[in-house]
Design a protein around this motif. Structure first.
Motif, PDB file in Angstrom:
ATOM      1  N   ALA A 168       0.722  -1.242   0.166  1.00 14.22           N
ATOM      2  CA  ALA A 168      -0.071  -0.013   0.024  1.00 14.22           C
ATOM      3  C   ALA A 168       0.881   1.383  -0.232  1.00 14.22           C
ATOM      4  O   ALA A 168       0.693   2.299  -0.752  1.00 14.22           O
ATOM      5  CB  ALA A 168      -0.815  -0.016   1.128  1.00 14.22           C
ATOM      6  N   ILE A 169       1.905   1.250   0.635  1.00  8.82           N
ATOM      7  CA  ILE A 169       2.900   2.498   0.769  1.00  8.82           C
ATOM      8  C   ILE A 169       3.584   2.648  -0.630  1.00  8.82           C
ATOM      9  O   ILE A 169       3.645   3.806  -1.167  1.00  8.82           O
ATOM     10  CB  ILE A 169       3.908   2.233   1.938  1.00  8.82           C
ATOM     11  CG1 ILE A 169       2.917   2.316   3.230  1.00  8.82           C
ATOM     12  CG2 ILE A 169       4.994   3.377   1.737  1.00  8.82           C
ATOM     13  CD1 ILE A 169       3.911   2.041   4.504  1.00  8.82           C
ATOM     14  N   GLU A 170       3.897   1.484  -1.197  1.00  8.52           N
ATOM     15  CA  GLU A 170       4.474   1.353  -2.336  1.00  8.52           C
ATOM     16  C   GLU A 170       3.617   2.156  -3.452  1.00  8.52           C
ATOM     17  O   GLU A 170       3.939   3.127  -4.467  1.00  8.52           O
ATOM     18  CB  GLU A 170       4.924   0.188  -2.909  1.00  8.52           C
ATOM     19  CG  GLU A 170       6.204  -0.444  -2.407  1.00  8.52           C
ATOM     20  CD  GLU A 170       6.431  -1.831  -2.674  1.00  8.52           C
ATOM     21  OE1 GLU A 170       7.681  -2.278  -2.459  1.00  8.52           O
ATOM     22  OE2 GLU A 170       5.595  -2.410  -3.340  1.00  8.52           O
ATOM     23  N   ARG A 171       2.367   1.902  -3.380  1.00 12.70           N
ATOM     24  CA  ARG A 171       1.323   2.415  -4.339  1.00 12.70           C
ATOM     25  C   ARG A 171       1.173   3.972  -4.151  1.00 12.70           C
ATOM     26  O   ARG A 171       1.044   4.578  -4.959  1.00 12.70           O
ATOM     27  CB  ARG A 171       0.139   1.639  -4.147  1.00 12.70           C
ATOM     28  CG  ARG A 171       0.070   0.091  -5.029  1.00 12.70           C
ATOM     29  CD  ARG A 171      -1.310  -0.458  -4.910  1.00 12.70           C
ATOM     30  NE  ARG A 171      -2.008  -0.491  -3.791  1.00 12.70           N
ATOM     31  CZ  ARG A 171      -1.942  -1.515  -3.208  1.00 12.70           C
ATOM     32  NH1 ARG A 171      -1.142  -2.554  -3.273  1.00 12.70           N
ATOM     33  NH2 ARG A 171      -2.535  -1.799  -1.926  1.00 12.70           N
ATOM     34  N   ARG A 172       1.211   4.219  -2.929  1.00 11.64           N
ATOM     35  CA  ARG A 172       0.826   5.512  -2.466  1.00 11.64           C
ATOM     36  C   ARG A 172       2.042   6.429  -2.990  1.00 11.64           C
ATOM     37  O   ARG A 172       1.786   7.509  -3.391  1.00 11.64           O
ATOM     38  CB  ARG A 172       0.626   5.867  -0.972  1.00 11.64           C
ATOM     39  CG  ARG A 172       0.225   7.102  -0.595  1.00 11.64           C
ATOM     40  CD  ARG A 172       0.380   7.377   0.812  1.00 11.64           C
ATOM     41  NE  ARG A 172       1.450   7.899   1.238  1.00 11.64           N
ATOM     42  CZ  ARG A 172       2.212   7.438   2.407  1.00 11.64           C
ATOM     43  NH1 ARG A 172       1.540   6.874   3.137  1.00 11.64           N
ATOM     44  NH2 ARG A 172       3.398   7.764   2.554  1.00 11.64           N
ATOM     45  N   LEU A 173       3.165   5.839  -2.708  1.00 10.15           N
ATOM     46  CA  LEU A 173       4.567   6.533  -3.426  1.00 10.15           C
ATOM     47  C   LEU A 173       4.457   6.966  -4.764  1.00 10.15           C
ATOM     48  O   LEU A 173       4.863   7.874  -5.244  1.00 10.15           O
ATOM     49  CB  LEU A 173       5.801   6.012  -2.663  1.00 10.15           C
ATOM     50  CG  LEU A 173       6.051   6.170  -1.217  1.00 10.15           C
ATOM     51  CD1 LEU A 173       7.075   5.228  -0.944  1.00 10.15           C
ATOM     52  CD2 LEU A 173       6.468   7.584  -0.876  1.00 10.15           C
ATOM     53  N   ASN A 174       4.259   5.719  -5.529  1.00 10.11           N
ATOM     54  CA  ASN A 174       4.042   5.766  -7.004  1.00 10.11           C
ATOM     55  C   ASN A 174       3.140   6.711  -7.344  1.00 10.11           C
ATOM     56  O   ASN A 174       3.395   7.774  -8.037  1.00 10.11           O
ATOM     57  CB  ASN A 174       3.529   4.442  -7.338  1.00 10.11           C
ATOM     58  CG  ASN A 174       3.996   4.269  -8.908  1.00 10.11           C
ATOM     59  OD1 ASN A 174       4.193   5.380  -9.631  1.00 10.11           O
ATOM     60  ND2 ASN A 174       3.710   3.210  -9.534  1.00 10.11           N
ATOM     61  N   ALA A 175       2.040   6.888  -6.690  1.00 14.59           N
ATOM     62  CA  ALA A 175       0.986   8.008  -7.140  1.00 14.59           C
ATOM     63  C   ALA A 175       1.287   9.299  -6.759  1.00 14.59           C
ATOM     64  O   ALA A 175       1.197  10.417  -7.461  1.00 14.59           O
ATOM     65  CB  ALA A 175      -0.514   7.458  -6.350  1.00 14.59           C
ATOM     66  N   ASP A 176       2.039   9.530  -5.547  1.00 11.86           N
ATOM     67  CA  ASP A 176       2.762  10.735  -5.297  1.00 11.86           C
ATOM     68  C   ASP A 176       3.607  11.298  -6.436  1.00 11.86           C
ATOM     69  O   ASP A 176       3.674  12.426  -6.732  1.00 11.86           O
ATOM     70  CB  ASP A 176       3.278  10.813  -3.921  1.00 11.86           C
ATOM     71  CG  ASP A 176       2.316  10.683  -2.750  1.00 11.86           C
ATOM     72  OD1 ASP A 176       0.924  10.950  -3.156  1.00 11.86           O
ATOM     73  OD2 ASP A 176       2.722  10.301  -1.474  1.00 11.86           O
ATOM     74  N   ILE A 177       4.598  10.501  -6.524  1.00 16.88           N
ATOM     75  CA  ILE A 177       5.784  10.611  -7.758  1.00 16.88           C
ATOM     76  C   ILE A 177       4.998  11.105  -8.994  1.00 16.88           C
ATOM     77  O   ILE A 177       5.331  12.141  -9.744  1.00 16.88           O
ATOM     78  CB  ILE A 177       6.668   9.639  -7.934  1.00 16.88           C
ATOM     79  CG1 ILE A 177       7.543   9.476  -6.605  1.00 16.88           C
ATOM     80  CG2 ILE A 177       7.637   9.946  -8.897  1.00 16.88           C
ATOM     81  CD1 ILE A 177       8.614   8.532  -6.370  1.00 16.88           C
ATOM     82  N   GLN A 178       4.130  10.144  -9.457  1.00 11.26           N
ATOM     83  CA  GLN A 178       3.442  10.611 -10.827  1.00 11.26           C
ATOM     84  C   GLN A 178       2.629  11.974 -10.729  1.00 11.26           C
ATOM     85  O   GLN A 178       2.582  12.641 -11.570  1.00 11.26           O
ATOM     86  CB  GLN A 178       2.568   9.334 -11.186  1.00 11.26           C
ATOM     87  CG  GLN A 178       2.009   9.510 -12.558  1.00 11.26           C
ATOM     88  CD  GLN A 178       1.540   8.259 -12.997  1.00 11.26           C
ATOM     89  OE1 GLN A 178       1.393   7.302 -12.210  1.00 11.26           O
ATOM     90  NE2 GLN A 178       1.184   8.156 -14.319  1.00 11.26           N
TER      91      GLN A 178
END
Length: 81
Positions: free
Chosen positions: A38-48
Motif C-alpha cells: 500500500a505504501i509503494e502504491r501511494r509513493l508511486n501515485a505521489d511521484i506521478q
C-alpha cells in the motif's frame, strides 16, 4: 522510511523505465506485506502526481542500500546506447 534511496534507469523495449528503491526503518520492516504494498502504491501515485512520471517503487530492507563516503551516488543509469 529512511532517507536512503537509489534510482535505477533501464531501457526495456525502447522505453525508459525507472525504479526507485527506498529503505524502510527497522520497525516498519516487520509489518505485513499488504501494508508495504500500500505504501509503494501511494509513493508511486505521489511521484506521478508531482513529477508527471511513472516509477516502480520498491521498499527494501534496512541497510541494504550501499553507503558511500563523501558524495553519495543516487542514480544508476543501466541503459545501453
Amino acid at each position: 522510511l529512511e532517507p536512503h534511496y537509489m534510482i535505477y534507469v533501464d531501457r526495456i523495449n525502447n522505453l525508459d523505465r525507472m525504479e526507485i528503491q527506498i529503505e524502510m526503518t527497522r520497525a516498519f520492516f516487520s509489518d505485513s506485506i499488504k501494508d508495504i504494498e500500500a505504501i509503494e502504491r501511494r509513493l508511486n501515485a505521489d511521484i506521478q502526481s508531482v513529477l508527471g512520471i511513472s516509477a516502480k517503487i520498491t521498499l527494501v530492507e534496512p541497510r541494504s542500500i550501499p553507503r558511500s563516503e563523501g558524495k553519495a551516488k543516487r542514480v544508476v543509469d543501466r541503459r545501453r546506447y
